[in-house]
Design an enzyme around this catalytic site. Sequence first.
Site, short mmCIF file in Angstrom:
data_model
loop_
_atom_site.label_atom_id
_atom_site.label_comp_id
_atom_site.label_asym_id
_atom_site.label_seq_id
_atom_site.Cartn_x
_atom_site.Cartn_y
_atom_site.Cartn_z
N ASP A 13 48.86 48.31 40.94
CA ASP A 13 48.57 46.94 41.35
C ASP A 13 47.49 46.83 42.43
OD1 ASP A 13 50.61 46.24 39.60
OD2 ASP A 13 52.12 46.37 41.18
N GLY A 15 44.44 46.17 41.85
CA GLY A 15 43.39 45.25 41.43
C GLY A 15 42.45 45.91 40.42
N LYS A 16 42.98 46.90 39.70
CA LYS A 16 42.17 47.62 38.71
C LYS A 16 41.66 46.67 37.62
CE LYS A 16 45.74 50.21 37.82
NZ LYS A 16 46.66 49.76 38.89
N GLY A 40 50.36 45.74 34.38
CA GLY A 40 50.13 44.30 34.47
C GLY A 40 48.82 44.12 35.20
N HIS A 41 47.77 43.82 34.46
CA HIS A 41 46.43 43.73 35.05
C HIS A 41 45.97 42.28 35.04
CE1 HIS A 41 45.65 48.24 33.97
NE2 HIS A 41 46.65 48.07 34.81
N THR A 42 45.80 41.72 36.23
CA THR A 42 45.50 40.30 36.35
C THR A 42 44.01 40.06 36.49
OG1 THR A 42 47.53 40.25 37.63
CG2 THR A 42 46.23 38.21 37.58
N ARG A 142 57.89 66.45 20.31
CA ARG A 142 57.30 66.52 18.96
C ARG A 142 58.14 65.85 17.88
NH1 ARG A 142 56.35 72.77 19.91
NH2 ARG A 142 58.34 72.35 20.88
N GLN A 223 48.68 52.04 36.15
CA GLN A 223 49.46 52.69 37.20
C GLN A 223 48.52 53.31 38.25
OE1 GLN A 223 50.66 53.57 33.65
NE2 GLN A 223 51.42 51.53 33.99
N THR A 300 57.00 42.51 35.87
CA THR A 300 58.44 42.23 36.01
C THR A 300 58.73 41.08 36.96
OG1 THR A 300 58.57 43.85 37.79
CG2 THR A 300 59.05 44.65 35.57
N GLY A 301 57.72 40.60 37.70
CA GLY A 301 57.93 39.51 38.66
C GLY A 301 58.66 39.94 39.92
N PRO A 303 59.45 41.29 43.63
CA PRO A 303 58.65 41.31 44.86
C PRO A 303 58.16 42.73 45.11
CG PRO A 303 60.94 40.66 45.31
CD PRO A 303 60.85 40.94 43.84
N LYS A 330 41.43 43.20 48.26
CA LYS A 330 42.35 42.36 49.04
C LYS A 330 42.14 42.45 50.55
CE LYS A 330 46.04 41.11 46.59
NZ LYS A 330 47.26 41.04 45.76
N GLY A 415 38.80 38.49 47.06
CA GLY A 415 39.52 37.41 46.40
C GLY A 415 39.76 37.78 44.95
P1 GDP Z 1 46.26 46.00 38.74
O1 GDP Z 1 47.57 46.31 38.11
O2 GDP Z 1 45.72 47.14 39.53
O3 GDP Z 1 45.26 45.45 37.77
O4 GDP Z 1 46.56 44.83 39.80
P2 GDP Z 1 47.48 43.53 39.55
O5 GDP Z 1 46.73 42.58 38.72
O6 GDP Z 1 48.83 43.92 39.13
O7 GDP Z 1 47.65 43.02 41.03
C1 GDP Z 1 46.55 42.69 41.84
C2 GDP Z 1 46.70 41.21 42.25
O8 GDP Z 1 45.81 40.94 43.29
C3 GDP Z 1 46.36 40.25 41.13
O9 GDP Z 1 47.14 39.10 41.28
C4 GDP Z 1 44.89 39.93 41.39
O10 GDP Z 1 44.52 38.65 40.91
C5 GDP Z 1 44.86 39.96 42.88
N1 GDP Z 1 43.58 40.41 43.48
C6 GDP Z 1 42.72 41.36 43.05
N2 GDP Z 1 41.74 41.56 43.94
C7 GDP Z 1 41.98 40.70 44.96
C8 GDP Z 1 41.34 40.44 46.21
O11 GDP Z 1 40.35 41.06 46.58
N3 GDP Z 1 41.90 39.49 47.02
C9 GDP Z 1 43.02 38.80 46.67
N4 GDP Z 1 43.49 37.90 47.53
N5 GDP Z 1 43.65 39.02 45.49
C10 GDP Z 1 43.15 39.96 44.67
P1 IMO Z 2 49.66 48.66 36.94
O1 IMO Z 2 48.80 49.24 35.84
C1 IMO Z 2 52.98 49.13 39.66
C2 IMO Z 2 56.26 51.71 38.35
C3 IMO Z 2 57.61 51.07 38.08
C4 IMO Z 2 58.51 52.22 38.45
C5 IMO Z 2 57.74 53.44 37.94
C6 IMO Z 2 58.17 53.91 36.55
O2 IMO Z 2 49.84 47.21 36.85
O3 IMO Z 2 49.21 49.14 38.27
P2 IMO Z 2 57.80 52.98 34.10
O4 IMO Z 2 58.17 51.68 33.48
O5 IMO Z 2 56.34 53.28 34.05
O6 IMO Z 2 58.62 54.13 33.59
O7 IMO Z 2 58.20 52.82 35.66
O8 IMO Z 2 56.39 53.05 37.91
N1 IMO Z 2 55.13 51.11 37.59
C7 IMO Z 2 54.20 50.35 38.15
N2 IMO Z 2 54.08 49.87 39.42
N3 IMO Z 2 52.03 48.89 38.76
C8 IMO Z 2 52.11 49.38 37.51
O9 IMO Z 2 51.11 49.27 36.61
C9 IMO Z 2 53.25 50.11 37.15
N4 IMO Z 2 53.67 50.71 36.00
C10 IMO Z 2 54.81 51.32 36.31
O10 IMO Z 2 57.81 49.95 38.89
O11 IMO Z 2 58.58 52.34 39.85
MG MG Z 3 49.51 45.57 38.02
#
Ligand code: GDP
Ligand code: IMO
Ligand code: MG
Length: 428
Positions: A13, A15-16, A40-42, A142, A223, A300-301, A303, A330, A415
Amino acid sequence: MSTYVVVGLQYGDEGKGKITDVLSAKSDYVVRFQGGDNAGHTVYVGDEKFVLHLLPSGVLQCKGKCIIANGVVVNPKSFIREIEQLESKGMNTDHVFISRRAHVIMPYHILLDTYREEEKGGTEIGTTKKGIGPCYEDKIARVGIRMVDLLNPEILREKIEKNLRVKNSLFEKYFEKPTLDIDEIYNEFVEIGKKLQDRIVDTELELNEAIRDNKNILFEGAQALMLDIDFGTYPFVTSSSPSTGGVCAGAGVPPTSLQNLIGVAKAYTTRVGNGPFPTELDNELGEKIRQIGGEFGATTGRPRRTGWLDLVSLKHATMINGINNLVITKLDVLSGISPLKIATKYKTEDGKIIDYFTSSTTKLYDYEPIYEELEGWDEDISHARTYDDLPENAKKYIEFIENYLGINVYLVSVGPERSQNIIRKELF
Ligand code: GDP
Ligand code: IMO
Ligand code: MG
């Protein structure tokens, strides 16, 4: 030809998705090489929010092809759902393909993941319950079912039958849960095969050809290194290699073809799921960062746990990945927090000071981070577009990271929107 690899350096998470989206505008290919729909890539395009779980985030901007390569574990139902969601918004998805070699997440994988987590009662990993671990287990054992098998009903039935014999016995005798019906699964997956047949191809051939043809190829990690099966906080990890090293096995491209190794880190740290987190802020400040940063899991929503930036773990992550370009995201979230702390060393349980990441996960719970304090800044930096737009203390924060890691920060994200970047060096 240029190849770009985007990987996460913390616990996911970072910000990939946003960074991949930005880079994909100039890419001929965007490729996922590991993980599955646990990601979960936003991506924000203006005010519109897209959350991609299995499809490469490049699907929104890439004019070329989007590839789900062999190293990914594919839940075809999630794939179809995501494709349909994008198409319902008027987007074309004809450019999305899946490797014939990619393993399929079956319904029994999801149930196994769920039952195992439930059984652990307090010691659970906190997985996404998407069946990722059980699917990779079958691959290594396998006995897995691959995308190509969905195109051959006879083989598919045989494989499901073999798997169900073992899985149903586990469900019935060990977990005391209902068993699964072969016909139901078989019929459903044969239909899925028919639906997806034109998208199931030999992606390694296509990618190697693209490398020979000097195309721009972007590999998008899911991840992150601290969740890596080998180099993360085992067993609180995922079941794949989300590192730059994972690209070669996960996409079938040679190590010599990888050029720009881009590591993405948040300006602080978050973790969703269980496991050690030395710099965690389990307090009011942690809650403040969670609220300002919107730190709730995109899949998963849940926190996200929040904490200070940890350079000890970042150094471990940049070392294993061989990162040559850093992205810090961020930074805007830290406006108004002062002083800012950055962990540069750990104090072990017996008082030793170390500056490397340990392989002993259990000990990490007792390690105490040693912090450097930096003065913060109050300004809203979300409108900054050049490095000089940043307040002096924000620059000092970035330069502290660069000096510690010995790697340049080429992009600072301020942002969630596509345009909210300070790009210090054009990579394309
Ligand atoms: P990923 O899994 O690495 O793609 O990251 P996620 O999408 O799960 O979580 C990153 C969150 O931060 C998302 O809600 C993005 O929209 C948000 N985000 C990404 N870059 C920035 C940033 O520079 N500033 C802020 N405030 N939010 C960001
Ligand atoms: P992105 O690509 C954050 C965490 C799970 C758990 C562990 C194992 O959005 O960064 P799994 O379902 O893979 O067997 O869970 O890894 N996890 C992540 N945490 N971002 C992710 O993906 C994750 N994918 C898995 O919360 O701790
Ligand atoms: Mg994510």
